[in-house]
Design a protein around this motif. Structure first.
Motif, PDB file in Angstrom:
ATOM      1  N   LYS A  11       0.848  -1.189   0.000  1.00 54.62           N
ATOM      2  CA  LYS A  11       0.000   0.000   0.000  1.00 54.62           C
ATOM      3  C   LYS A  11       0.883   1.238   0.000  1.00 54.62           C
ATOM      4  CE  LYS A  11      -3.719  -2.491   0.745  1.00 54.62           C
ATOM      5  NZ  LYS A  11      -4.575  -2.834  -0.356  1.00 54.62           N
ATOM      6  N   GLN A  13       1.486   4.855   1.383  1.00 54.64           N
ATOM      7  CA  GLN A  13       1.105   5.618   2.563  1.00 54.64           C
ATOM      8  C   GLN A  13       1.855   6.933   2.589  1.00 54.64           C
ATOM      9  OE1 GLN A  13       2.232   2.778   5.645  1.00 54.64           O
ATOM     10  NE2 GLN A  13       0.077   2.288   5.958  1.00 54.64           N
ATOM     11  N   THR A  25      -3.000   5.531   4.666  1.00 54.85           N
ATOM     12  CA  THR A  25      -2.985   4.655   3.498  1.00 54.85           C
ATOM     13  C   THR A  25      -3.814   5.286   2.393  1.00 54.85           C
ATOM     14  OG1 THR A  25      -2.701   2.703   4.877  1.00 54.85           O
ATOM     15  CG2 THR A  25      -3.515   2.346   2.633  1.00 54.85           C
ATOM     16  N   VAL A  26      -3.182   5.452   1.218  1.00 54.40           N
ATOM     17  CA  VAL A  26      -3.823   6.145   0.108  1.00 54.40           C
ATOM     18  C   VAL A  26      -4.376   5.177  -0.932  1.00 54.40           C
ATOM     19  CG1 VAL A  26      -3.485   7.853  -1.709  1.00 54.40           C
ATOM     20  CG2 VAL A  26      -2.290   8.109   0.453  1.00 54.40           C
ATOM     21  N   CYS A  27      -3.551   4.225  -1.368  1.00 53.71           N
ATOM     22  CA  CYS A  27      -3.968   3.331  -2.439  1.00 53.71           C
ATOM     23  C   CYS A  27      -3.019   2.134  -2.512  1.00 53.71           C
ATOM     24  CB  CYS A  27      -3.987   4.054  -3.786  1.00 53.71           C
ATOM     25  SG  CYS A  27      -2.373   4.657  -4.341  1.00 53.71           S
ATOM     26  N   ASP A  28      -3.333   1.191  -3.383  1.00 55.62           N
ATOM     27  CA  ASP A  28      -2.428   0.088  -3.667  1.00 55.62           C
ATOM     28  C   ASP A  28      -1.267   0.608  -4.504  1.00 55.62           C
ATOM     29  OD1 ASP A  28      -4.060  -1.765  -2.397  1.00 55.62           O
ATOM     30  OD2 ASP A  28      -5.103  -2.307  -4.258  1.00 55.62           O
ATOM     31  N   SER A  30       0.096  -0.799  -6.895  1.00 57.95           N
ATOM     32  CA  SER A  30      -0.163  -1.116  -8.300  1.00 57.95           C
ATOM     33  C   SER A  30      -0.967  -0.022  -9.016  1.00 57.95           C
ATOM     34  CB  SER A  30      -0.879  -2.459  -8.415  1.00 57.95           C
ATOM     35  OG  SER A  30      -2.132  -2.408  -7.757  1.00 57.95           O
ATOM     36  N   ALA A  31      -1.593   0.886  -8.256  1.00 61.32           N
ATOM     37  CA  ALA A  31      -2.349   1.981  -8.869  1.00 61.32           C
ATOM     38  C   ALA A  31      -1.443   3.072  -9.431  1.00 61.32           C
ATOM     39  CB  ALA A  31      -3.315   2.594  -7.854  1.00 61.32           C
ATOM     40  N   VAL A  38      -1.200  10.338  -9.885  1.00 63.88           N
ATOM     41  CA  VAL A  38      -2.540   9.987  -9.434  1.00 63.88           C
ATOM     42  C   VAL A  38      -2.922  10.974  -8.341  1.00 63.88           C
ATOM     43  CG1 VAL A  38      -3.900   8.236  -8.217  1.00 63.88           C
ATOM     44  CG2 VAL A  38      -2.270   7.535  -9.957  1.00 63.88           C
ATOM     45  N   ALA A  40      -5.260  11.954  -5.025  1.00 63.18           N
ATOM     46  CA  ALA A  40      -5.987  11.292  -3.939  1.00 63.18           C
ATOM     47  C   ALA A  40      -6.476  12.346  -2.959  1.00 63.18           C
ATOM     48  CB  ALA A  40      -5.086  10.285  -3.232  1.00 63.18           C
ATOM     49  N   GLN A  47      -6.078  17.676  -1.584  1.00 59.60           N
ATOM     50  CA  GLN A  47      -5.695  16.638  -2.531  1.00 59.60           C
ATOM     51  C   GLN A  47      -4.187  16.520  -2.574  1.00 59.60           C
ATOM     52  OE1 GLN A  47      -7.323  16.911  -6.472  1.00 59.60           O
ATOM     53  NE2 GLN A  47      -9.288  17.653  -5.719  1.00 59.60           N
ATOM     54  N   SER A  74      -1.215  16.369 -10.531  1.00 60.68           N
ATOM     55  CA  SER A  74      -1.144  14.923 -10.772  1.00 60.68           C
ATOM     56  C   SER A  74      -1.194  14.596 -12.259  1.00 60.68           C
ATOM     57  CB  SER A  74      -2.283  14.205 -10.047  1.00 60.68           C
ATOM     58  OG  SER A  74      -3.528  14.609 -10.562  1.00 60.68           O
TER      59      SER A  74
END
Length: 119
Positions: A11, A13, A25-28, A30-31, A38, A40, A47, A74
């Motif tokens: 993840k 972070q 924790t923001v995202c996986d 793999s994103a 990206v 978030a 943001q 982003s």
């Protein structure tokens, strides 16, 4: 044996400036495609623009372009200048250092930079 980040459950972070210095924790992992950003949403409504470079390093800066006022960093183009990774705003093309948040084209301007990790 080393696993590719895309095959793990890592993840992304970022460390928030709170009393406890919590990791959010923001995202996986793999994103995040190398060389692409990206956006978030943070718990306080701001943001963050997240980036992963081709070497696997992670970066996070405010997504809001201080020159144009829009949340677009982003979507900028990434690169390096004298060894410093940056993102160029898609609006007026100012470059922001991905480590410090400093504008490489106007040193009096900066965006917030966050410590980012994969965990």
């Amino acid at each position: 044996m080393t696993l590719a980040p895309e095959t793990t459950d890592l993840k992304v972070q970022l460390q928030l400036a709170t009393e406890d210095d919590d990791w959010f924790t923001v995202c996986d992992l793999s994103a995040l495609a190398p060389g692409r950003g990206v956006a978030a949403l943070l718990p306080d409504g701001r943001q963050v623009a997240l980036f992963r470079d081709r070497n696997g390093s992670l970066y996070g800066i405010d997504n809001r372009d201080p020159f144009g006022g829009a949340a677009v960093l982003s979507r900028g183009l990434t690169g390096t200048h004298q060894g410093r990774p940056f993102v160029a705003s898609p609006l007026l093309k100012q470059r922001f250092d991905l480590v410090s948040g400093e504008c490489l084209d106007d040193e009096s301007v900066r965006v917030a930079a966050y410590e980012v990790r994969a965990s």
